[in-house]
Design a protein around this motif. Sequence first.
Motif, PDB file in Angstrom:
ATOM      1  N   ALA A  79       0.849  -1.194   0.000  1.00  0.00           N
ATOM      2  CA  ALA A  79       0.000   0.000   0.000  1.00  0.00           C
ATOM      3  C   ALA A  79       0.885   1.245   0.000  1.00  0.00           C
ATOM      4  CB  ALA A  79      -0.905   0.009   1.222  1.00  0.00           C
ATOM      5  N   GLU A  80       0.379   2.285  -0.627  1.00  0.00           N
ATOM      6  CA  GLU A  80       1.127   3.547  -0.684  1.00  0.00           C
ATOM      7  C   GLU A  80       0.445   4.572   0.218  1.00  0.00           C
ATOM      8  OE1 GLU A  80       3.495   6.000  -4.082  1.00  0.00           O
ATOM      9  OE2 GLU A  80       1.508   5.286  -4.607  1.00  0.00           O
ATOM     10  N   LEU A  81       1.206   5.091   1.168  1.00  0.00           N
ATOM     11  CA  LEU A  81       0.702   6.085   2.101  1.00  0.00           C
ATOM     12  C   LEU A  81       1.308   7.443   1.772  1.00  0.00           C
ATOM     13  CD1 LEU A  81       1.164   4.065   5.415  1.00  0.00           C
ATOM     14  CD2 LEU A  81      -0.946   4.322   4.106  1.00  0.00           C
ATOM     15  N   VAL A  82       0.470   8.472   1.775  1.00  0.00           N
ATOM     16  CA  VAL A  82       0.944   9.843   1.571  1.00  0.00           C
ATOM     17  C   VAL A  82       0.628  10.627   2.836  1.00  0.00           C
ATOM     18  CG1 VAL A  82       0.764  11.931   0.192  1.00  0.00           C
ATOM     19  CG2 VAL A  82       0.599   9.695  -0.914  1.00  0.00           C
ATOM     20  N   ILE A  83       1.679  11.164   3.443  1.00  0.00           N
ATOM     21  CA  ILE A  83       1.560  11.863   4.729  1.00  0.00           C
ATOM     22  C   ILE A  83       2.086  13.286   4.578  1.00  0.00           C
ATOM     23  CG2 ILE A  83       2.386  11.916   7.123  1.00  0.00           C
ATOM     24  CD1 ILE A  83       2.750   8.827   6.852  1.00  0.00           C
ATOM     25  N   ILE A  84       1.370  14.234   5.159  1.00  0.00           N
ATOM     26  CA  ILE A  84       1.890  15.594   5.297  1.00  0.00           C
ATOM     27  C   ILE A  84       1.983  15.895   6.783  1.00  0.00           C
ATOM     28  CG2 ILE A  84       1.463  18.053   4.923  1.00  0.00           C
ATOM     29  CD1 ILE A  84       0.295  17.382   2.235  1.00  0.00           C
ATOM     30  N   THR A  85       3.156  16.318   7.230  1.00  0.00           N
ATOM     31  CA  THR A  85       3.380  16.562   8.650  1.00  0.00           C
ATOM     32  C   THR A  85       3.109  18.030   9.001  1.00  0.00           C
ATOM     33  OG1 THR A  85       5.707  17.270   8.555  1.00  0.00           O
ATOM     34  CG2 THR A  85       5.276  14.900   8.497  1.00  0.00           C
ATOM     35  N   ASP A  86       2.989  18.293  10.285  1.00  0.00           N
ATOM     36  CA  ASP A  86       3.052  19.663  10.775  1.00  0.00           C
ATOM     37  C   ASP A  86       4.524  20.092  10.748  1.00  0.00           C
ATOM     38  OD1 ASP A  86       0.311  20.117  11.372  1.00  0.00           O
ATOM     39  OD2 ASP A  86       0.500  18.852  13.155  1.00  0.00           O
ATOM     40  N   GLU A  87       4.777  21.337  11.095  1.00  0.00           N
ATOM     41  CA  GLU A  87       6.160  21.810  11.132  1.00  0.00           C
ATOM     42  C   GLU A  87       6.931  21.072  12.212  1.00  0.00           C
ATOM     43  OE1 GLU A  87       7.819  26.122  10.382  1.00  0.00           O
ATOM     44  OE2 GLU A  87       7.294  25.923  12.499  1.00  0.00           O
ATOM     45  N   VAL A  88       8.089  20.533  11.839  1.00  0.00           N
ATOM     46  CA  VAL A  88       8.883  19.721  12.767  1.00  0.00           C
ATOM     47  C   VAL A  88      10.358  20.095  12.634  1.00  0.00           C
ATOM     48  CG1 VAL A  88       7.277  17.786  12.626  1.00  0.00           C
ATOM     49  CG2 VAL A  88       9.240  17.861  11.081  1.00  0.00           C
ATOM     50  N   GLU A  89      11.113  19.739  13.657  1.00  0.00           N
ATOM     51  CA  GLU A  89      12.563  19.888  13.595  1.00  0.00           C
ATOM     52  C   GLU A  89      13.108  18.912  12.551  1.00  0.00           C
ATOM     53  OE1 GLU A  89      14.591  21.862  15.291  1.00  0.00           O
ATOM     54  OE2 GLU A  89      13.394  22.624  16.960  1.00  0.00           O
ATOM     55  N   GLU A  90      13.979  19.422  11.674  1.00  0.00           N
ATOM     56  CA  GLU A  90      14.556  18.560  10.635  1.00  0.00           C
ATOM     57  C   GLU A  90      15.271  17.359  11.262  1.00  0.00           C
ATOM     58  OE1 GLU A  90      15.465  18.954   7.073  1.00  0.00           O
ATOM     59  OE2 GLU A  90      14.210  20.685   6.615  1.00  0.00           O
ATOM     60  N   LYS A  91      15.969  17.590  12.366  1.00  0.00           N
ATOM     61  CA  LYS A  91      16.696  16.495  13.007  1.00  0.00           C
ATOM     62  C   LYS A  91      15.741  15.393  13.445  1.00  0.00           C
ATOM     63  CE  LYS A  91      19.773  15.440  16.880  1.00  0.00           C
ATOM     64  NZ  LYS A  91      18.946  14.279  17.282  1.00  0.00           N
ATOM     65  N   ASN A  92      14.614  15.773  14.026  1.00  0.00           N
ATOM     66  CA  ASN A  92      13.645  14.776  14.477  1.00  0.00           C
ATOM     67  C   ASN A  92      13.073  13.990  13.307  1.00  0.00           C
ATOM     68  OD1 ASN A  92      14.069  15.698  17.046  1.00  0.00           O
ATOM     69  ND2 ASN A  92      12.187  16.895  17.170  1.00  0.00           N
ATOM     70  N   PHE A  93      12.778  14.697  12.222  1.00  0.00           N
ATOM     71  CA  PHE A  93      12.242  14.021  11.043  1.00  0.00           C
ATOM     72  C   PHE A  93      13.265  13.029  10.491  1.00  0.00           C
ATOM     73  CE2 PHE A  93      11.460  13.610   6.498  1.00  0.00           C
ATOM     74  CZ  PHE A  93      10.099  13.311   6.475  1.00  0.00           C
ATOM     75  N   ASN A  94      14.533  13.449  10.424  1.00  0.00           N
ATOM     76  CA  ASN A  94      15.583  12.562   9.910  1.00  0.00           C
ATOM     77  C   ASN A  94      15.765  11.335  10.794  1.00  0.00           C
ATOM     78  OD1 ASN A  94      16.052  14.304   7.780  1.00  0.00           O
ATOM     79  ND2 ASN A  94      17.719  15.387   8.809  1.00  0.00           N
ATOM     80  N   ASP A  95      15.618  11.520  12.102  1.00  0.00           N
ATOM     81  CA  ASP A  95      15.710  10.370  13.017  1.00  0.00           C
ATOM     82  C   ASP A  95      14.604   9.359  12.720  1.00  0.00           C
ATOM     83  OD1 ASP A  95      17.894  11.478  14.264  1.00  0.00           O
ATOM     84  OD2 ASP A  95      16.773  12.258  15.982  1.00  0.00           O
TER      85      ASP A  95
END
Length: 427
Positions: A390-406
Amino acid sequence: MENRVINAAILGAGTVGGGVYKLAQAMEEDIFHKTGARLVIKKMLVRNVNKERKGIPSEILTDDWNSIINDPEIDIIVELMGGITPAKKYVIEALNAGKQVVTANKDLLAEYGEEVMSAAEKSGNDLQFEAAVAGAIPIIRPLKQSMAGNHITEVMGIVNGTTNYILTKMTEKGMDYADALAEATELGYAEADPTADVEGYDAGRKIAIMASIAFNSRVTFSQVYTEGITKISADDIRYAKEFGYVIKLLGVARNVDGQIEVKVHPMLIDENHPLATVKDAFNAVFVHGDAMDDAMFMGRGAGEMPTASAVMGDIIDVMRDIVCDCCGRIGCSCYKKLYVKKIEETKSKFFLRIKAKDKTGVLANIASVLGNNDVSIAQVVQKRRNSGVAELVIITDEVEEKNFNDAMAIFEGMSVISEIAGVIRVH
């Protein structure tokens, strides 16, 4: 005043150099009336003086730099060679010799701007470079002069015509990246080696220059995070459209609480934003200031005559300064030393496209990983299902780039995730 002559030498007789020479001849009377002096292109520096150049008289061609720098009659040096070597040497020598300088060299200014601006300041000479960013679009002079009464907090723009053309064709015709690039190359919008354009380096140099002026603090190209468009797919374009976005390669510079964020990357931008309507090879720059609010500048960002237009505007400005004996009146604007953030220290919203095993609990696992890393989900949609994936498409709220990369690093090791198919920042 009728007999006042100002002599100039052009370094480089390529596309832009030839355009500037043609414009100088076509505007001869206009230039006189606008400046009070006659402009004469006395010499043009070239590698091969025997090569015929249509419209340029052979007698003004020279391959001897010394014949230019040591000529006391030459007042203005117009550097249109590009690159760092020998352009840097020639520009600094010209300034030290008391010549006024006009350049279109974004590479030089983005990497050695402080050095060449210091040479101009010490000599009390003009160093004008409107053509270094966005071709015919006036942006350097407005940032330095027209908007000087503002604290500018954001400069954002489409400053590379090649990538904008490619993304436009992918959006409007459903083309994939390779086909759109091939068409751009065939039409002359892309070089034989398009790396500088499609990987964001060209835009990165331009946003470094604009950030330095806008925030009055030196930003070099090496401090700009760059990410190109080579991984953008037709699926990314289509899904972005479903969410009401358009994908553009944007240069973004922000002054956030006295610290600078500066980066170039693909970005989802609301389809109603003025930059979303900028198509094909056009460029546009969007500026926000505390007093003026928002302003946008749009036009041809490259090409022979659009770039020659910006160069000629600088030449005319320098000629006016010479006539009025006020050269060097607007020098380097970098009187602050602000911290430039690394990309992991910044915040963004993200568009994330994941292909995962189509079974119970997978979405919950993905959401859990994001949540544990302080990545909040704004929207999520399950798209196609195919062969158990299945293909999921997600849009996040504003987040710290470091947290997203983790979170992304954890996803890479999860067996239930087949592929992280797309990651694009959202404006």
